[in-house]
Design a protein around this motif. Sequence first.
Motif, PDB file in Angstrom:
ATOM      1  N   TYR A  28       0.844  -1.183   0.000  1.00 40.59           N
ATOM      2  CA  TYR A  28       0.000   0.000   0.000  1.00 40.59           C
ATOM      3  C   TYR A  28       0.885   1.240   0.000  1.00 40.59           C
ATOM      4  O   TYR A  28       1.958   1.246   0.590  1.00 40.59           O
ATOM      5  N   GLN A  51       0.762   5.252   1.199  1.00 38.34           N
ATOM      6  CA  GLN A  51       0.032   6.259   1.969  1.00 38.34           C
ATOM      7  C   GLN A  51       0.617   7.627   1.663  1.00 38.34           C
ATOM      8  O   GLN A  51       1.800   7.873   1.921  1.00 38.34           O
ATOM      9  N   LYS A  90      -2.606  10.989   4.273  1.00 39.07           N
ATOM     10  CA  LYS A  90      -2.923   9.731   4.975  1.00 39.07           C
ATOM     11  C   LYS A  90      -3.802   8.795   4.155  1.00 39.07           C
ATOM     12  O   LYS A  90      -4.275   7.790   4.683  1.00 39.07           O
ATOM     13  N   PHE A  91      -4.041   9.117   2.879  1.00 40.31           N
ATOM     14  CA  PHE A  91      -4.875   8.242   2.071  1.00 40.31           C
ATOM     15  C   PHE A  91      -4.100   6.993   1.691  1.00 40.31           C
ATOM     16  O   PHE A  91      -2.966   7.076   1.205  1.00 40.31           O
ATOM     17  N   LEU A  92      -4.727   5.837   1.886  1.00 36.84           N
ATOM     18  CA  LEU A  92      -4.083   4.541   1.608  1.00 36.84           C
ATOM     19  C   LEU A  92      -4.597   3.968   0.301  1.00 36.84           C
ATOM     20  O   LEU A  92      -5.804   3.804   0.113  1.00 36.84           O
ATOM     21  N   ILE A  99      -3.492  -8.728  -7.612  1.00 37.90           N
ATOM     22  CA  ILE A  99      -3.957  -7.351  -7.738  1.00 37.90           C
ATOM     23  C   ILE A  99      -2.804  -6.516  -8.254  1.00 37.90           C
ATOM     24  O   ILE A  99      -1.703  -6.556  -7.718  1.00 37.90           O
ATOM     25  N   PHE A 146       3.455   0.773   2.898  1.00 39.65           N
ATOM     26  CA  PHE A 146       3.136  -0.247   3.884  1.00 39.65           C
ATOM     27  C   PHE A 146       3.007  -1.606   3.218  1.00 39.65           C
ATOM     28  O   PHE A 146       2.340  -1.757   2.191  1.00 39.65           O
ATOM     29  N   SER A 157     -10.971 -11.337   5.510  1.00 43.08           N
ATOM     30  CA  SER A 157      -9.704 -11.496   6.215  1.00 43.08           C
ATOM     31  C   SER A 157      -9.111 -10.149   6.576  1.00 43.08           C
ATOM     32  O   SER A 157      -8.926  -9.300   5.702  1.00 43.08           O
ATOM     33  N   PRO A 158      -8.822  -9.898   7.870  1.00 46.44           N
ATOM     34  CA  PRO A 158      -8.183  -8.634   8.225  1.00 46.44           C
ATOM     35  C   PRO A 158      -6.741  -8.608   7.734  1.00 46.44           C
ATOM     36  O   PRO A 158      -6.092  -9.642   7.596  1.00 46.44           O
ATOM     37  N   LEU A 159      -6.262  -7.423   7.474  1.00 47.24           N
ATOM     38  CA  LEU A 159      -4.879  -7.239   7.056  1.00 47.24           C
ATOM     39  C   LEU A 159      -4.010  -6.939   8.270  1.00 47.24           C
ATOM     40  O   LEU A 159      -4.424  -6.246   9.192  1.00 47.24           O
ATOM     41  N   PHE A 174      -0.437  -5.203   9.202  1.00 42.84           N
ATOM     42  CA  PHE A 174       0.461  -4.252   8.576  1.00 42.84           C
ATOM     43  C   PHE A 174       1.832  -4.219   9.229  1.00 42.84           C
ATOM     44  O   PHE A 174       1.973  -4.409  10.450  1.00 42.84           O
ATOM     45  N   GLY A 175       2.817  -3.908   8.394  1.00 43.83           N
ATOM     46  CA  GLY A 175       4.126  -3.544   8.904  1.00 43.83           C
ATOM     47  C   GLY A 175       4.112  -2.094   9.369  1.00 43.83           C
ATOM     48  O   GLY A 175       3.086  -1.408   9.255  1.00 43.83           O
ATOM     49  N   ASN A 176       5.245  -1.618   9.879  1.00 45.75           N
ATOM     50  CA  ASN A 176       5.311  -0.255  10.404  1.00 45.75           C
ATOM     51  C   ASN A 176       5.605   0.799   9.347  1.00 45.75           C
ATOM     52  O   ASN A 176       5.685   1.986   9.665  1.00 45.75           O
TER      53      ASN A 176
END
Lengths: 117, 117
Positions: free
Chosen positions: B35, B37, B41-43, B56, B90, B104-106, B108-110
Amino acid sequence: AQSVTQLDSHVSVSEGTPVLLRCNYSSSYSPSLFWYVQHPNKGLQLLLKYTSAATLVKGINGFEAEFKKSETSFHLTKPSAHMSDAAEYFCVVSDLASSGGYQKVTFGTGTKLQVIP
Amino acid sequence: DTAVSQTPKYLVTQMGNDKSIKCEQNLGHDTMYWYKQDSKKFLKIMFSYNNKELIINETVPNRFSPKSPDKAHLNLHINSLELGDSAVYFCASSRESGIRRGNSPLHFGNGTRLTVT
């Protein structure tokens, strides 16, 4: 089509008062809905999820959200705000894409929560 | 014991350079994502791989090339960096079984903060 609208870009509350972050969604399928929180310079952490079970969902840190199909809403609430709740919050809708059978995920634009001491 | 880890955390480079960001997950998930960002802050989803297969591929300049050597790793290589590539990137992962139901929840890394000067 799938979309999610977070109605407020900024919300400011006093410490100890209730929090309400609003989210509306649209989906062609039976969606799953999530709320994520992002603290400064951090990744996104899952707060809670709705996946067609109970419509009132409890998450971490005292947050909960209610899925209301008739209103296509999934608002996030907390009875009493804490300073550590100050962060960016994202509402997310997920369903199966119309083709390919894979999960399609759409993020809202985020709501920045400010907590005033 | 980090679940989704990205390296580097910060990346500062000049226009025209080529750089890579690495991502690894130890959750046993079958699907990984990149992703972007932006400053607001738009992902936005860039890519997703399921069991090393690209599923995808959003409208992303072909200067961006993902590589998944195995299902625990998804790297992102960027050629000829431009100022507009500056953002936080991300990596995320999710379980395949969730994908088939879209719930399924994602995880995320930092994030990797890329600054192009």
